[in-house]
Motif scaffolding. Structure first.
Motif, PDB file in Angstrom:
ATOM      1  N   GLY A  40       0.816  -1.211   0.000  1.00  0.00           N
ATOM      2  CA  GLY A  40       0.000   0.000   0.000  1.00  0.00           C
ATOM      3  C   GLY A  40       0.850   1.260   0.000  1.00  0.00           C
ATOM      4  O   GLY A  40       0.562   2.213  -0.723  1.00  0.00           O
ATOM      5  N   THR A  41       1.915   1.240   0.802  1.00  0.00           N
ATOM      6  CA  THR A  41       2.807   2.398   0.865  1.00  0.00           C
ATOM      7  C   THR A  41       3.515   2.609  -0.467  1.00  0.00           C
ATOM      8  O   THR A  41       3.606   3.738  -0.980  1.00  0.00           O
ATOM      9  N   ALA A  42       4.034   1.506  -1.037  1.00  0.00           N
ATOM     10  CA  ALA A  42       4.746   1.596  -2.316  1.00  0.00           C
ATOM     11  C   ALA A  42       3.825   2.106  -3.417  1.00  0.00           C
ATOM     12  O   ALA A  42       4.233   2.883  -4.290  1.00  0.00           O
ATOM     13  N   ASN A  43       2.575   1.700  -3.367  1.00  0.00           N
ATOM     14  CA  ASN A  43       1.611   2.125  -4.389  1.00  0.00           C
ATOM     15  C   ASN A  43       1.364   3.631  -4.301  1.00  0.00           C
ATOM     16  O   ASN A  43       1.232   4.319  -5.327  1.00  0.00           O
ATOM     17  N   LEU A  44       1.312   4.137  -3.065  1.00  0.00           N
ATOM     18  CA  LEU A  44       1.110   5.571  -2.897  1.00  0.00           C
ATOM     19  C   LEU A  44       2.292   6.373  -3.439  1.00  0.00           C
ATOM     20  O   LEU A  44       2.126   7.491  -3.938  1.00  0.00           O
ATOM     21  N   TYR A  45       3.481   5.792  -3.329  1.00  0.00           N
ATOM     22  CA  TYR A  45       4.676   6.466  -3.854  1.00  0.00           C
ATOM     23  C   TYR A  45       4.856   6.254  -5.352  1.00  0.00           C
ATOM     24  O   TYR A  45       5.809   6.752  -5.939  1.00  0.00           O
ATOM     25  N   GLY A  46       3.952   5.472  -5.967  1.00  0.00           N
ATOM     26  CA  GLY A  46       3.973   5.314  -7.413  1.00  0.00           C
ATOM     27  C   GLY A  46       5.094   4.459  -7.937  1.00  0.00           C
ATOM     28  O   GLY A  46       5.638   4.753  -9.022  1.00  0.00           O
ATOM     29  N   PHE A  47       5.505   3.421  -7.262  1.00  0.00           N
ATOM     30  CA  PHE A  47       6.565   2.525  -7.746  1.00  0.00           C
ATOM     31  C   PHE A  47       6.112   1.843  -9.027  1.00  0.00           C
ATOM     32  O   PHE A  47       5.075   1.175  -9.071  1.00  0.00           O
ATOM     33  N   SER A  48       6.902   1.994 -10.068  1.00  0.00           N
ATOM     34  CA  SER A  48       6.540   1.435 -11.378  1.00  0.00           C
ATOM     35  C   SER A  48       6.531  -0.084 -11.371  1.00  0.00           C
ATOM     36  O   SER A  48       5.847  -0.714 -12.177  1.00  0.00           O
ATOM     37  N   SER A  49       7.280  -0.708 -10.458  1.00  0.00           N
ATOM     38  CA  SER A  49       7.333  -2.173 -10.399  1.00  0.00           C
ATOM     39  C   SER A  49       5.996  -2.792  -9.983  1.00  0.00           C
ATOM     40  O   SER A  49       5.792  -4.006 -10.118  1.00  0.00           O
ATOM     41  N   LEU A  50       5.084  -1.964  -9.478  1.00  0.00           N
ATOM     42  CA  LEU A  50       3.778  -2.475  -9.055  1.00  0.00           C
ATOM     43  C   LEU A  50       2.738  -2.406 -10.163  1.00  0.00           C
ATOM     44  O   LEU A  50       1.581  -2.775  -9.944  1.00  0.00           O
ATOM     45  N   GLU A  51       3.138  -1.960 -11.342  1.00  0.00           N
ATOM     46  CA  GLU A  51       2.165  -1.805 -12.425  1.00  0.00           C
ATOM     47  C   GLU A  51       1.513  -3.136 -12.799  1.00  0.00           C
ATOM     48  O   GLU A  51       0.304  -3.219 -13.021  1.00  0.00           O
ATOM     49  N   LEU A  53       1.166  -5.769 -10.864  1.00  0.00           N
ATOM     50  CA  LEU A  53       0.267  -6.166  -9.785  1.00  0.00           C
ATOM     51  C   LEU A  53      -1.032  -5.378  -9.857  1.00  0.00           C
ATOM     52  O   LEU A  53      -2.126  -5.928  -9.688  1.00  0.00           O
ATOM     53  N   ASN A  54      -0.911  -4.077 -10.135  1.00  0.00           N
ATOM     54  CA  ASN A  54      -2.110  -3.251 -10.228  1.00  0.00           C
ATOM     55  C   ASN A  54      -3.011  -3.690 -11.370  1.00  0.00           C
ATOM     56  O   ASN A  54      -4.242  -3.656 -11.259  1.00  0.00           O
ATOM     57  N   LYS A  55      -2.408  -4.133 -12.467  1.00  0.00           N
ATOM     58  CA  LYS A  55      -3.205  -4.612 -13.596  1.00  0.00           C
ATOM     59  C   LYS A  55      -4.016  -5.841 -13.197  1.00  0.00           C
ATOM     60  O   LYS A  55      -5.194  -5.980 -13.549  1.00  0.00           O
ATOM     61  N   TRP A  56      -3.365  -6.729 -12.429  1.00  0.00           N
ATOM     62  CA  TRP A  56      -4.073  -7.925 -11.951  1.00  0.00           C
ATOM     63  C   TRP A  56      -5.195  -7.548 -10.993  1.00  0.00           C
ATOM     64  O   TRP A  56      -6.297  -8.113 -11.045  1.00  0.00           O
ATOM     65  N   VAL A  57      -4.922  -6.590 -10.126  1.00  0.00           N
ATOM     66  CA  VAL A  57      -5.940  -6.138  -9.169  1.00  0.00           C
ATOM     67  C   VAL A  57      -7.144  -5.572  -9.899  1.00  0.00           C
ATOM     68  O   VAL A  57      -8.305  -5.911  -9.594  1.00  0.00           O
ATOM     69  N   PHE A  58      -6.879  -4.691 -10.888  1.00  0.00           N
ATOM     70  CA  PHE A  58      -7.992  -4.089 -11.633  1.00  0.00           C
ATOM     71  C   PHE A  58      -8.728  -5.119 -12.487  1.00  0.00           C
ATOM     72  O   PHE A  58      -9.933  -5.026 -12.684  1.00  0.00           O
ATOM     73  N   LYS A  59      -7.993  -6.121 -12.973  1.00  0.00           N
ATOM     74  CA  LYS A  59      -8.628  -7.159 -13.792  1.00  0.00           C
ATOM     75  C   LYS A  59      -9.583  -8.001 -12.942  1.00  0.00           C
ATOM     76  O   LYS A  59     -10.722  -8.270 -13.338  1.00  0.00           O
ATOM     77  N   ILE A  60      -9.104  -8.405 -11.758  1.00  0.00           N
ATOM     78  CA  ILE A  60      -9.942  -9.228 -10.866  1.00  0.00           C
ATOM     79  C   ILE A  60     -11.136  -8.434 -10.364  1.00  0.00           C
ATOM     80  O   ILE A  60     -12.271  -8.917 -10.379  1.00  0.00           O
ATOM     81  N   SER A  61     -10.884  -7.201  -9.928  1.00  0.00           N
ATOM     82  CA  SER A  61     -11.988  -6.383  -9.416  1.00  0.00           C
ATOM     83  C   SER A  61     -12.986  -6.056 -10.520  1.00  0.00           C
ATOM     84  O   SER A  61     -14.191  -5.967 -10.268  1.00  0.00           O
ATOM     85  N   GLY A  62     -12.494  -5.925 -11.746  1.00  0.00           N
ATOM     86  CA  GLY A  62     -13.396  -5.681 -12.871  1.00  0.00           C
ATOM     87  C   GLY A  62     -14.320  -6.860 -13.115  1.00  0.00           C
ATOM     88  O   GLY A  62     -15.512  -6.696 -13.379  1.00  0.00           O
ATOM     89  N   ARG A  63     -13.764  -8.056 -13.028  1.00  0.00           N
ATOM     90  CA  ARG A  63     -14.599  -9.247 -13.220  1.00  0.00           C
ATOM     91  C   ARG A  63     -15.626  -9.399 -12.111  1.00  0.00           C
ATOM     92  O   ARG A  63     -16.730  -9.897 -12.340  1.00  0.00           O
ATOM     93  N   LEU A  64     -15.246  -8.997 -10.912  1.00  0.00           N
ATOM     94  CA  LEU A  64     -16.175  -9.079  -9.787  1.00  0.00           C
ATOM     95  C   LEU A  64     -17.128  -7.881  -9.746  1.00  0.00           C
ATOM     96  O   LEU A  64     -18.026  -7.842  -8.904  1.00  0.00           O
ATOM     97  N   LYS A  65     -16.921  -6.936 -10.650  1.00  0.00           N
ATOM     98  CA  LYS A  65     -17.743  -5.724 -10.727  1.00  0.00           C
ATOM     99  C   LYS A  65     -17.695  -4.932  -9.419  1.00  0.00           C
ATOM    100  O   LYS A  65     -18.720  -4.469  -8.897  1.00  0.00           O
ATOM    101  N   ILE A  66     -16.465  -4.801  -8.886  1.00  0.00           N
ATOM    102  CA  ILE A  66     -16.238  -4.011  -7.690  1.00  0.00           C
ATOM    103  C   ILE A  66     -15.012  -3.145  -7.918  1.00  0.00           C
ATOM    104  O   ILE A  66     -14.306  -3.293  -8.921  1.00  0.00           O
TER     105      ILE A  66
END
Length: 638
Positions: A40-51, A53-66
């Motif tokens: 969570g902290t790294a994401n707030l600082y905008g670490f590019s290495s989390l891109e 992971l973020n894509k997976w998060v948005f993909k899963i949440s998109g499928r769950l419609k949340i």
């Protein structure tokens, strides 16, 4: 970040509580919490290495419609439920009650926040609908609460045992609410009962009142579900029938967990149907949560798993298009179930015998079936088919027994006839998911009863009665609709006539229960009556002991009613003749001697040794002797 920090703190709290051999589980919680915090902290600082992971998060949440935040909530809800299980432990005593209950409640709240769809159209019942539901609840609860101490007339041993389990939570607040108590039943029910004991004292009313509330809630929810599935009129007719049902009233008046199953079945299956039909996420969430909570009550709730699975599979075959819109919702229903039931599930994994105990006590296969084959000289399939037929007849023509023996079936003649008509009418609507749901629900309990011994045990049919009520409400509504269409009878008159008929059926059932069955009911037999009368006599007495001469028939603590209602009195069993060295030592200044029939000689010996005493006799309704009482106020041990 907040979720990770919270999980990390919980892990630190758990670490000293866990035995060394499973301390790695606390480390696991610490690791997960720390990972969430760092990510969570790294994401707030905008670490590019989390891109990635973020894509997976948005993909899963998109499928769950949340949203991605809601996905974190769902993950944390599962984690906190596991923390609740660890803080509870798998013994009779919780490692940390506050932490365990707090984590579990937080897990349920986070799951609701995580699965909720803010933009989903939510049904808004009118004030009239809520008003009718409230009136039904208040009236049916009042009917079930009046003279609750005296109807049923006796507090039997099982009710008292449940009450003692509930009272134990007041004396020991660290008892495990995610474990089991009396008769291997989950402890949460007894924990809820303990709140009523705290309010009303250790009384019969205190432990029976939760059942009355559950019965009233079931009547109200039958109306709401019936209205949703069929029509306003069908729901109201079903609720009026259930409000008066002799069978439902009885189990709403005893201090056991059976009555709650009808409520959970109704809520779980009703919300599942509504969610499936309307692709409504909120209904699936409600179904999943109630499905999980049901597991903390009577054992028949476990059959919900099979009923839901069979209904979903059959409905998919008929309505394949519905599956596409509901796959995500079904996944969330399963997750809701896991989050709710995880603490109890891990307890049962550690104690499988407690999980199986309710089934072992009643199963009709194995040794019983082998014995019946030998006795009757018939093949096993014939015996089992007879069992299933008898189980079906218990609903309409065969009297129920064991926990409720009214010498009539669950549905008396008029309601049984309407019920059969409803089943026939549902047969013409088999492609409708609501018809399938009710038929699978009812058929499952015919199967459950048929595979149990004895087959007509009333306590195992409680959860099917709301389904029967819905079928009866549907039948009356459908018949009225057909008459309106084909005979052009005004709808208003048909509604009035239908309500009058069902009200008459309900009042007749209620009259039968209160004024025909209750005066002749025993609820436990002569020994239970002895325990009840003795408890009534001892409740207002202090500083004495009871010398109980009941051998060989019963002991002072054989029926727990006396122990529950008069917990301050110590009873001692005298199984040897008065004066024998093997008898217990009496130490109180005042002693009440109780002599059951067959112990008259001991009564004479005690009077001979202590002539200054008060003798009285307690009689049954037929004037037979229940027991003799002899009170010695200035007792000196010989």
């Amino acid at each position: 970040m907040i979720g990770g920090l919270t999980a990390f703190i919980i892990g630190l709290k758990l670490f000293p509580l866990l035995p060394k051999e499973i301390s790695w589980q606390a480390n696991l919680i610490l690791g997960i919490g720390l990972s969430f915090l760092i990510l969570g902290t790294a994401n707030l600082y905008g670490f590019s290495s989390l891109e990635k992971l973020n894509k997976w998060v948005f993909k899963i949440s998109g499928r769950l419609k949340i949203t991605s935040t809601q996905l974190v909530f769902l993950s944390l809800s599962l984690l906190l439920s596991f923390c609740a299980a660890l803080a509870a432990g798998t013994s009779g005593i919780m490692r940390h009650q506050g932490l365990s209950i707090g984590c579990w409640i937080a897990a349920l709240l986070l799951f609701i926040l995580g699965g909720w769809q803010a933009d989903e159209p939510f049904p808004k019942p009118t004030r009239k609908t809520w008003g009718i539901a409230l009136v039904l609840f208040l009236v049916s609860t009042l009917v079930r609460s009046l003279a609750l101490t005296d109807i049923p007339p006796l507090l039997n041993g099982d009710e008292a045992s449940a009450g003692l389990s509930a009272a134990a939570f007041l004396g020991d607040s660290s008892r495990n609410i995610f474990g089991v108590s009396w008769f291997s039943f989950p402890s949460l029910f007894f924990y809820l009962q303990s709140f009523f004991i705290q309010i009303f004292g250790q009384t019969t009313f205190a432990i029976r009142f939760p059942s009355a509330i559950a019965g009233g809630l079931t009547v109200s929810v039958v109306y709401l579900i019936g209205k949703r599935i069929f029509s306003e009129r069908a729901g109201l007719l079903a609720a009026i029938f259930l409000a008066g049902s002799h069978f439902h009233n009885h189990f709403s008046r005893i201090a056991l967990n059976n009555i709650f199953d009808g409520f959970w079945y109704l809520l779980s299956l009703g919300m599942l149907w509504d969610g499936w039909k309307n692709q409504r996420r909120s209904s699936f969430l409600a179904a999943g949560l109630s499905f999980g909570l049901a597991q903390y009550f009577y054992a028949s709730s476990r059959f919900l798993i099979g009923i839901i699975a069979v209904w979903v599979l059959v409905t998919i075959v008929i309505q394949q298009k519905k599956l596409i819109g509901n796959r995500t919702n079904l996944a969330l229903l399963i997750l809701a179930f896991v989050v709710v039931v995880l603490p109890l599930g891990l307890f049962f994994i550690e104690h499988p015998d407690d999980f199986m105990a309710p089934f072992v006590r009643v199963q009709g296969l194995g040794d019983w079936l082998s014995t019946e084959v030998q006795i009757r000289g018939e093949p096993a399939w014939k015996i089992l088919s007879d069992q299933l037929i008898a189980s079906a007849k218990t609903l309409i023509s065969k009297p129920s027994e064991v926990w409720y023996s009214p010498r009539v079936p669950i549905l008396r003649p008029v309601s049984a006839g309407i019920f059969i008509a409803g089943l026939i009418l549902l047969g013409f609507r088999l492609r409708r998911s609501s018809s399938l749901l009710l038929l699978i629900w009812i058929g499952s309990f015919v199967l459950i009863g048929g595979l149990s011994v004895p087959v007509s045990s009333a306590q195992r049919y409680v959860a099917v009665l709301p389904a029967c009520a819905l079928v009866i409400g549907f039948a009356m509504d459908e018949i009225a609709s057909l008459l309106e269409i084909n005979w052009k009878i005004p709808q208003k008159w048909l509604t009035v006539i239908s309500l009058a008929i069902i009200t008459a059926v309900g009042v007749s059932d209620l009259y039968f229960y209160l004024f025909t069955y209750t005066p002749i009911s025993s609820m436990g037999g002569t020994n239970t009556l002895v325990a009840q009368r003795l408890a009534d006599d001892l409740q207002d007495k202090e500083d004495l002991q009871v010398a109980f001469f009941g051998s060989p028939r019963m002991g002072y603590y054989s029926i727990r009613s006396t122990q529950y209602l008069a917990p301050h009195i110590e009873g001692l069993d005298f199984i040897h003749p008065w004066g024998s060295e093997g008898n217990p030592q009496l130490t109180a200044g005042a002693v009440i001697f109780i002599f059951l029939p067959g112990n008259e000689e001991n009564l004479s010996l005690v009077i001979e040794d202590y002539p200054i005493g008060t003798k009285s006799i307690e009689q049954n309704v037929d004037d037979s002797v229940l027991y003799w009482s002899y009170t010695v106020n200035n007792f000196i041990s010989p």
